[in-house]
Motif scaffolding. Structure first.
Motif, PDB file in Angstrom:
ATOM      1  N   MET A 111     -50.653 -28.834 -40.628  1.00  0.00           N
ATOM      2  CA  MET A 111     -49.462 -28.124 -41.121  1.00  0.00           C
ATOM      3  C   MET A 111     -49.859 -26.936 -42.015  1.00  0.00           C
ATOM      4  O   MET A 111     -50.458 -27.115 -43.072  1.00  0.00           O
ATOM      5  CB  MET A 111     -48.612 -29.120 -41.907  1.00  0.00           C
ATOM      6  CG  MET A 111     -47.335 -28.575 -42.441  1.00  0.00           C
ATOM      7  SD  MET A 111     -46.467 -29.939 -43.290  1.00  0.00           S
ATOM      8  CE  MET A 111     -45.086 -29.042 -43.956  1.00  0.00           C
ATOM      9  N   LEU A 112     -49.530 -25.742 -41.543  1.00  0.00           N
ATOM     10  CA  LEU A 112     -49.765 -24.526 -42.327  1.00  0.00           C
ATOM     11  C   LEU A 112     -48.378 -23.930 -42.562  1.00  0.00           C
ATOM     12  O   LEU A 112     -47.830 -23.261 -41.689  1.00  0.00           O
ATOM     13  CB  LEU A 112     -50.665 -23.551 -41.548  1.00  0.00           C
ATOM     14  CG  LEU A 112     -52.045 -24.095 -41.160  1.00  0.00           C
ATOM     15  CD1 LEU A 112     -52.807 -23.114 -40.269  1.00  0.00           C
ATOM     16  CD2 LEU A 112     -52.872 -24.431 -42.391  1.00  0.00           C
ATOM     17  N   PRO A 113     -47.781 -24.218 -43.715  1.00  0.00           N
ATOM     18  CA  PRO A 113     -46.330 -24.008 -43.845  1.00  0.00           C
ATOM     19  C   PRO A 113     -45.896 -22.564 -44.041  1.00  0.00           C
ATOM     20  O   PRO A 113     -44.695 -22.287 -43.952  1.00  0.00           O
ATOM     21  CB  PRO A 113     -45.963 -24.851 -45.069  1.00  0.00           C
ATOM     22  CG  PRO A 113     -47.210 -24.950 -45.853  1.00  0.00           C
ATOM     23  CD  PRO A 113     -48.357 -24.843 -44.911  1.00  0.00           C
ATOM     24  N   GLY A 149     -41.798 -22.648 -39.938  1.00  0.00           N
ATOM     25  CA  GLY A 149     -40.691 -21.854 -39.391  1.00  0.00           C
ATOM     26  C   GLY A 149     -41.137 -20.825 -38.373  1.00  0.00           C
ATOM     27  O   GLY A 149     -42.336 -20.579 -38.204  1.00  0.00           O
ATOM     28  N   PRO A 150     -40.170 -20.190 -37.678  1.00  0.00           N
ATOM     29  CA  PRO A 150     -40.474 -19.227 -36.628  1.00  0.00           C
ATOM     30  C   PRO A 150     -41.231 -18.004 -37.148  1.00  0.00           C
ATOM     31  O   PRO A 150     -41.992 -17.374 -36.424  1.00  0.00           O
ATOM     32  CB  PRO A 150     -39.095 -18.808 -36.102  1.00  0.00           C
ATOM     33  CG  PRO A 150     -38.082 -19.586 -36.860  1.00  0.00           C
ATOM     34  CD  PRO A 150     -38.751 -20.438 -37.870  1.00  0.00           C
ATOM     35  N   SER A 151     -41.060 -17.718 -38.478  1.00  0.00           N
ATOM     36  CA  SER A 151     -41.710 -16.517 -39.019  1.00  0.00           C
ATOM     37  C   SER A 151     -43.233 -16.622 -38.878  1.00  0.00           C
ATOM     38  O   SER A 151     -43.940 -15.614 -38.875  1.00  0.00           O
ATOM     39  CB  SER A 151     -41.340 -16.349 -40.487  1.00  0.00           C
ATOM     40  OG  SER A 151     -41.807 -17.472 -41.199  1.00  0.00           O
ATOM     41  N   ILE A 152     -43.703 -17.827 -38.755  1.00  0.00           N
ATOM     42  CA  ILE A 152     -45.151 -18.009 -38.756  1.00  0.00           C
ATOM     43  C   ILE A 152     -45.754 -17.806 -37.363  1.00  0.00           C
ATOM     44  O   ILE A 152     -46.957 -17.610 -37.207  1.00  0.00           O
ATOM     45  CB  ILE A 152     -45.471 -19.417 -39.298  1.00  0.00           C
ATOM     46  CG1 ILE A 152     -46.817 -19.402 -40.012  1.00  0.00           C
ATOM     47  CG2 ILE A 152     -45.468 -20.472 -38.240  1.00  0.00           C
ATOM     48  CD1 ILE A 152     -47.044 -20.634 -40.822  1.00  0.00           C
ATOM     49  N   LEU A 153     -44.885 -17.830 -36.350  1.00  0.00           N
ATOM     50  CA  LEU A 153     -45.385 -17.799 -34.967  1.00  0.00           C
ATOM     51  C   LEU A 153     -46.266 -16.593 -34.688  1.00  0.00           C
ATOM     52  O   LEU A 153     -47.324 -16.701 -34.068  1.00  0.00           O
ATOM     53  CB  LEU A 153     -44.214 -17.823 -33.981  1.00  0.00           C
ATOM     54  CG  LEU A 153     -43.584 -19.201 -33.761  1.00  0.00           C
ATOM     55  CD1 LEU A 153     -42.355 -19.079 -32.883  1.00  0.00           C
ATOM     56  CD2 LEU A 153     -44.601 -20.142 -33.146  1.00  0.00           C
ATOM     57  N   SER A 154     -45.808 -15.424 -35.173  1.00  0.00           N
ATOM     58  CA  SER A 154     -46.586 -14.226 -34.839  1.00  0.00           C
ATOM     59  C   SER A 154     -47.942 -14.249 -35.541  1.00  0.00           C
ATOM     60  O   SER A 154     -48.948 -13.786 -35.001  1.00  0.00           O
ATOM     61  CB  SER A 154     -45.804 -12.959 -35.176  1.00  0.00           C
ATOM     62  OG  SER A 154     -45.502 -12.972 -36.547  1.00  0.00           O
TER      63      SER A 154
END
Ligand SMILES: Cc1ncc(COP(=O)(O)OP(=O)(O)O)c(N)n1
Ligand SMILES: Cc1nc(C(=O)O)sc1CCOP(=O)(O)O
Ligand SMILES: [Mg+2]
Length: 529
Positions: A111-113, A149-154
Motif C-alpha cells: 500500500m502506497l497511499p 485513490g485514482p490520483s496515484i494511477l498516473s
C-alpha cells in the motif's frame, strides 16, 4: 540506473560489490549476511495482509524482512474501518533508517497511499541500491475497500512501474492501471500483461484469482518475450485475505535468495497454494474473508497444536510398541492391535514397522493416529522422522544408529515428542543435550524381538536411571512375570515399561494389556515417582 528495473539483478558488478561488502562485514562482525527483503506497505491490524503478512511470508521462506510502514489501517475480517496515513517525511525517515544501515536485497511495495509516498520511495531507491523492486500495486483491499485513490494511477504508471522488476496486479488492479479496460478471459489477461509490460516493468504477473467461471486459478506471467500460463487448483476457502501481499513478498524473498524471476514466481505460487490448502478450515474473525496461516501450523483439527503439554512423562507408564510380524501372525490389523492395546490401558503407542513400505507405513500411521487421538493417547513412530512429519504423529523414537535427537528436534520442532534408546550414562546425557523428551533403556532382560541387542540388566537400568536428567522407560524382555520387579525397584526417573511381545505376540491383546496394566498399577502404587 538501468531503465525498467532498479538495478540489473544479475549484474556481475552487483554480486562483486555484495561479496566484497559481506565479506568485509563478516570480517568485522564475524557474521554471515542473510537474504533481506524490505517491505514498504501498510499495517493491517487484523494481521492477515499488509506488513504483517509480509513479515510472516518472509519468515516462512527463511528471509529477513525489515519494514517501512506507509499507513496504519484499522482492519479486520469484515473490512477496513479506518486508514491513517503516515506522514510522507516520516516514511522517508523510515526508509533512510533501514537502507542506510542494512544491506537490503529486494524492496517489495504494498500500500502506497499517496503520490508523495511513491516519490519518497523512488528518491530513496536512487540513493541506496538494491537488487530488485517487486511492486504489488495495492489499490483495493480484498474486502473492496479503496486503499489508493485514482490520483496515484498516473504516478504508478509513469514513475513506479518503470522501476519495477516485477509488478503483480490482480485483475481489478491491472484494469485500473490500464484505464479501466475489461478483463474477463485469459486472452484479456495476456493482453493486459503485454500492455503493462510496455509501461516499463521487466516482468508482469497478472493474477487471475478473481476471473469468473474458471475451475483453476490462472495467472499470466510475461517477461517481454514469452507468456506463461501458471495454473493451480482453486482452493475453496474463505481464508484468502492477504494472498496478494503474501505472493509478492514470497516472490521478493525468493529473489533475495538468488532465484531467477520465473522460479521465484512459481515457488511463491506453490507456497501460497499450500498455505491456503493447509488453513482452509481455520476460523479467525467473523467476517466473510479470513486470514490464512503462513507458518502452516494452525491447521484446523490438528490435535497436536491444541495439546496443552507436548509431553507428559506419566504417559510412559505402559508403553505399547507394535510389531507387524506378530500382528500378522495372529491375523489382525495394526489398527485393531493398537485399538485393543489402548482399550486395555496402554498409555502411549509406538509404531515399530521395520519392513513396511513407506506408503503403507504412512497409511497405517494415519489410521492408528485417528484411534490414538480419539483416546488422547500419544502415537510415536519408530525411526522414521519423515513418517512422523507426514502423518502428524506426536513424535518419534530413535536409537543410537538412527537420526540424532538434535537433528530430529530441528526437523520436528519444539512440540513433538522425541525418545532415544540409551544403554549408558553418556548416551543419556547426549539425549538430554540433543533435546529428547525421554529415554528408553534396555535391554533389561534378553529378548527375541530385537536381534543382537545387548542386555544391560537391572543394574544397567539402575545406573542409567540414576544419572538421567530425562524420564526413563524400561524395555527388553519385559512381561507380566517381571514388570512388577522392574517397577518395584523404585528407580529414580523410571516412569514405566515398554513392551512388544508380551502384548502383541499374544492371541488376546486386550486381555494381555489389561493384565499388565493391573500389575503395573499394583507395583507402582507405592514405588513410582
Ligand atoms: C521405548 C523404546 N525404547 C527403545 C527402543 C529401541 O530403539 P532402537 O535402538 O532404535 O531400535 P529399534 O526399535 O529401531 O530396532 C524402542 N524402539 N522403543
Ligand atoms: C525394540 C527394543 N529395543 C530394545 C532396547 O534394548 O533398546 S529391546 C527391544 C525389543 C523389546 O521387545 P520385547 O518387549 O518383545 O522384548
Ligand atoms: Mg531405531
Amino acid at each position: 540506473m538501468a531503465s525498467g528495473g532498479v538495478i540489473l539483478s544479475n549484474s556481475f558488478s552487483f554480486y562483486q560489490k555484495r561479496i566484497v561488502m559481506s565479506s568485509r562485514m563478516q570480517e568485522k562482525n564475524g557474521g554471515a549476511s542473510i537474504p533481506h527483503v524490505l517491505s514498504v506497505a501498510g499495517s493491517d491490524s487484523g494481521a492477515g495482509a499488509g506488513i504483517q503478512a509480509d513479515l510472516k511470508a518472509c519468515a516462512a521462506r527463511g528471509v529477513y524482512c525489515s519494514t517501512v510502514i506507509t499507513s496504519v489501517t484499522a482492519q479486520n475480517t469484515v473490512g477496513v474501518q479506518a486508514v491513517h496515513a503516515v506522514p510522507e517525511d516520516f516514511v522517508a525517515q523510515q526508509l533512510k533508517s533501514v537502507l542506510s544501515d542494512m544491506q537490503v536485497d529486494v524492496v517489495k511495495t504494498g500500500m502506497l497511499p499517496s503520490v508523495g509516498v511513491v516519490k519518497v520511495l523512488l528518491q530513496s531507491l536512487t540513493e541506496f541500491s538494491v537488487r530488485a523492486l517487486v511492486v504489488d500495486p495495492v489499490m483495493v483491499s480484498t474486502s473492496g475497500d479503496v486503499l489508493a485513490g485514482p490520483s496515484i494511477l498516473s504516478t504508478f504508471r509513469e514513475e513506479l512501474l518503470p522501476m519495477a522488476n516485477i509488478v503483480t496486479p490482480n485483475i481489478k488492479e491491472a484494469s485500473a492501471l490500464l484505464g479501466g479496460i475489461r478483463l474477463e478471459t485469459v486472452a484479456d489477461m495476456r493482453n493486459a500483461a503485454e500492455l503493462l509490460h510496455a509501461l516499463g516493468p521487466r516482468n508482469v504477473l497478472v493474477k487471475g484469482g478473481d476471473l469468473p467461471d474458471s475451475l483453476d486459478a490462472v495467472d499470466i506471467f510475461f517477461n517481454g518475450e514469452r507468456f506463461y500460463e501458471l495454473r493451480s487448483s482453486r482452493i475453496k476457502t474463505r481464508n484468502t485475505h492477504g494472498t496478494g501481499c503474501t505472493l509478492a513478498s514470497c516472490i521478493a524473498a525468493e529473489l533475495a535468495k538468488g532465484s531467477p524471476m520465473l522460479t521465484a514466481v512459481r515457488v511463491a505460487k506453490r507456497y501460497v497454494e499450500t498455505a491456503l490448502e493447509y488453513s482452509k478450515d481455520i476460523l479467525i474473525g467473523n467476517g466473510i474473508q479470513g486470514p490464512f496461516d503462513h507458518l502452516l501450523r494452525l491447521k484446523s483439527g490438528s490435535q497436536s497444536f491444541h495439546r496443552k503439554d507436548a509431553f507428559n512423562p506419566s504417559d510412559l507408564f505402559l508403553y505399547a510398541v507394535t510389531d507387524s510380524g506378530m500382528n500378522k501372525k495372529w491375523g489382525r490389523s495394526m489398527v485393531d492391535a493398537v485399538a485393543a492395546a489402548i482399550q486395555g490401558g496402554a498409555t502411549i503407542v509406538q509404531l515399530r514397522e521395520k519392513d513396511a513400505e513407506t506408503r503403507d507405513f504412512l497409511e497405517t500411521a494415519k489410521s492408528c493416529l485417528a484411534v490414538c487421538r480419539s483416546h488422547g493417547v500419544p502415537l510415536l513412530i519408530n525411526d522414521r522422522v519423515d513418517i512422523a512429519l507426514a502423518s502428524d504423529a506426536d513424535g518419534v523414537h530413535v536409537g543410537q544408529s538412527d537420526m540424532p535427537a538434535s537433528v530430529a528436534r530441528t526437523l520436528l520442532g519444539p512440540e513433538k515428542i522425541i525418545g532415544v534408546s540409551c544403554k549408558t550414562i553418556e548416551q543419556a546425557q547426549q539425549a538430554w543435550i540433543g533435546g529428547a523428551d525421554y529415554i528408553g533403556c534396555g535391554g533389561v532382560y534378553s529378548t527375541n524381538t530385537k536381534a543382537n541387542n545387548p542386555t544391560i540388566g537391572l543394574d544397567g537400568l539402575k545406573t542409567v536411571c540414576s544419572a538421567s536428567k530425562l524420564p526413563v522407560v524400561a524395555i527388553g524382555g519385559i512381561n507380566a512375570s517381571n514388570a512388577g520387579t522392574v517397577m518395584e525397584m523404585g528407580l529414580p526417573n523410571l516412569k514405566g515399561v515398554a513392551v512388544v511381545s508380551a502384548l502383541f505376540d499374544r492371541e488376546n491383546v486386550l486381555a494381555e494389556t489389561k493384565k499388565l496394566h493391573a500389575l503395573l498399577m499394583e507395583a507402582s502404587s507405592s514405588k513410582i515417582q
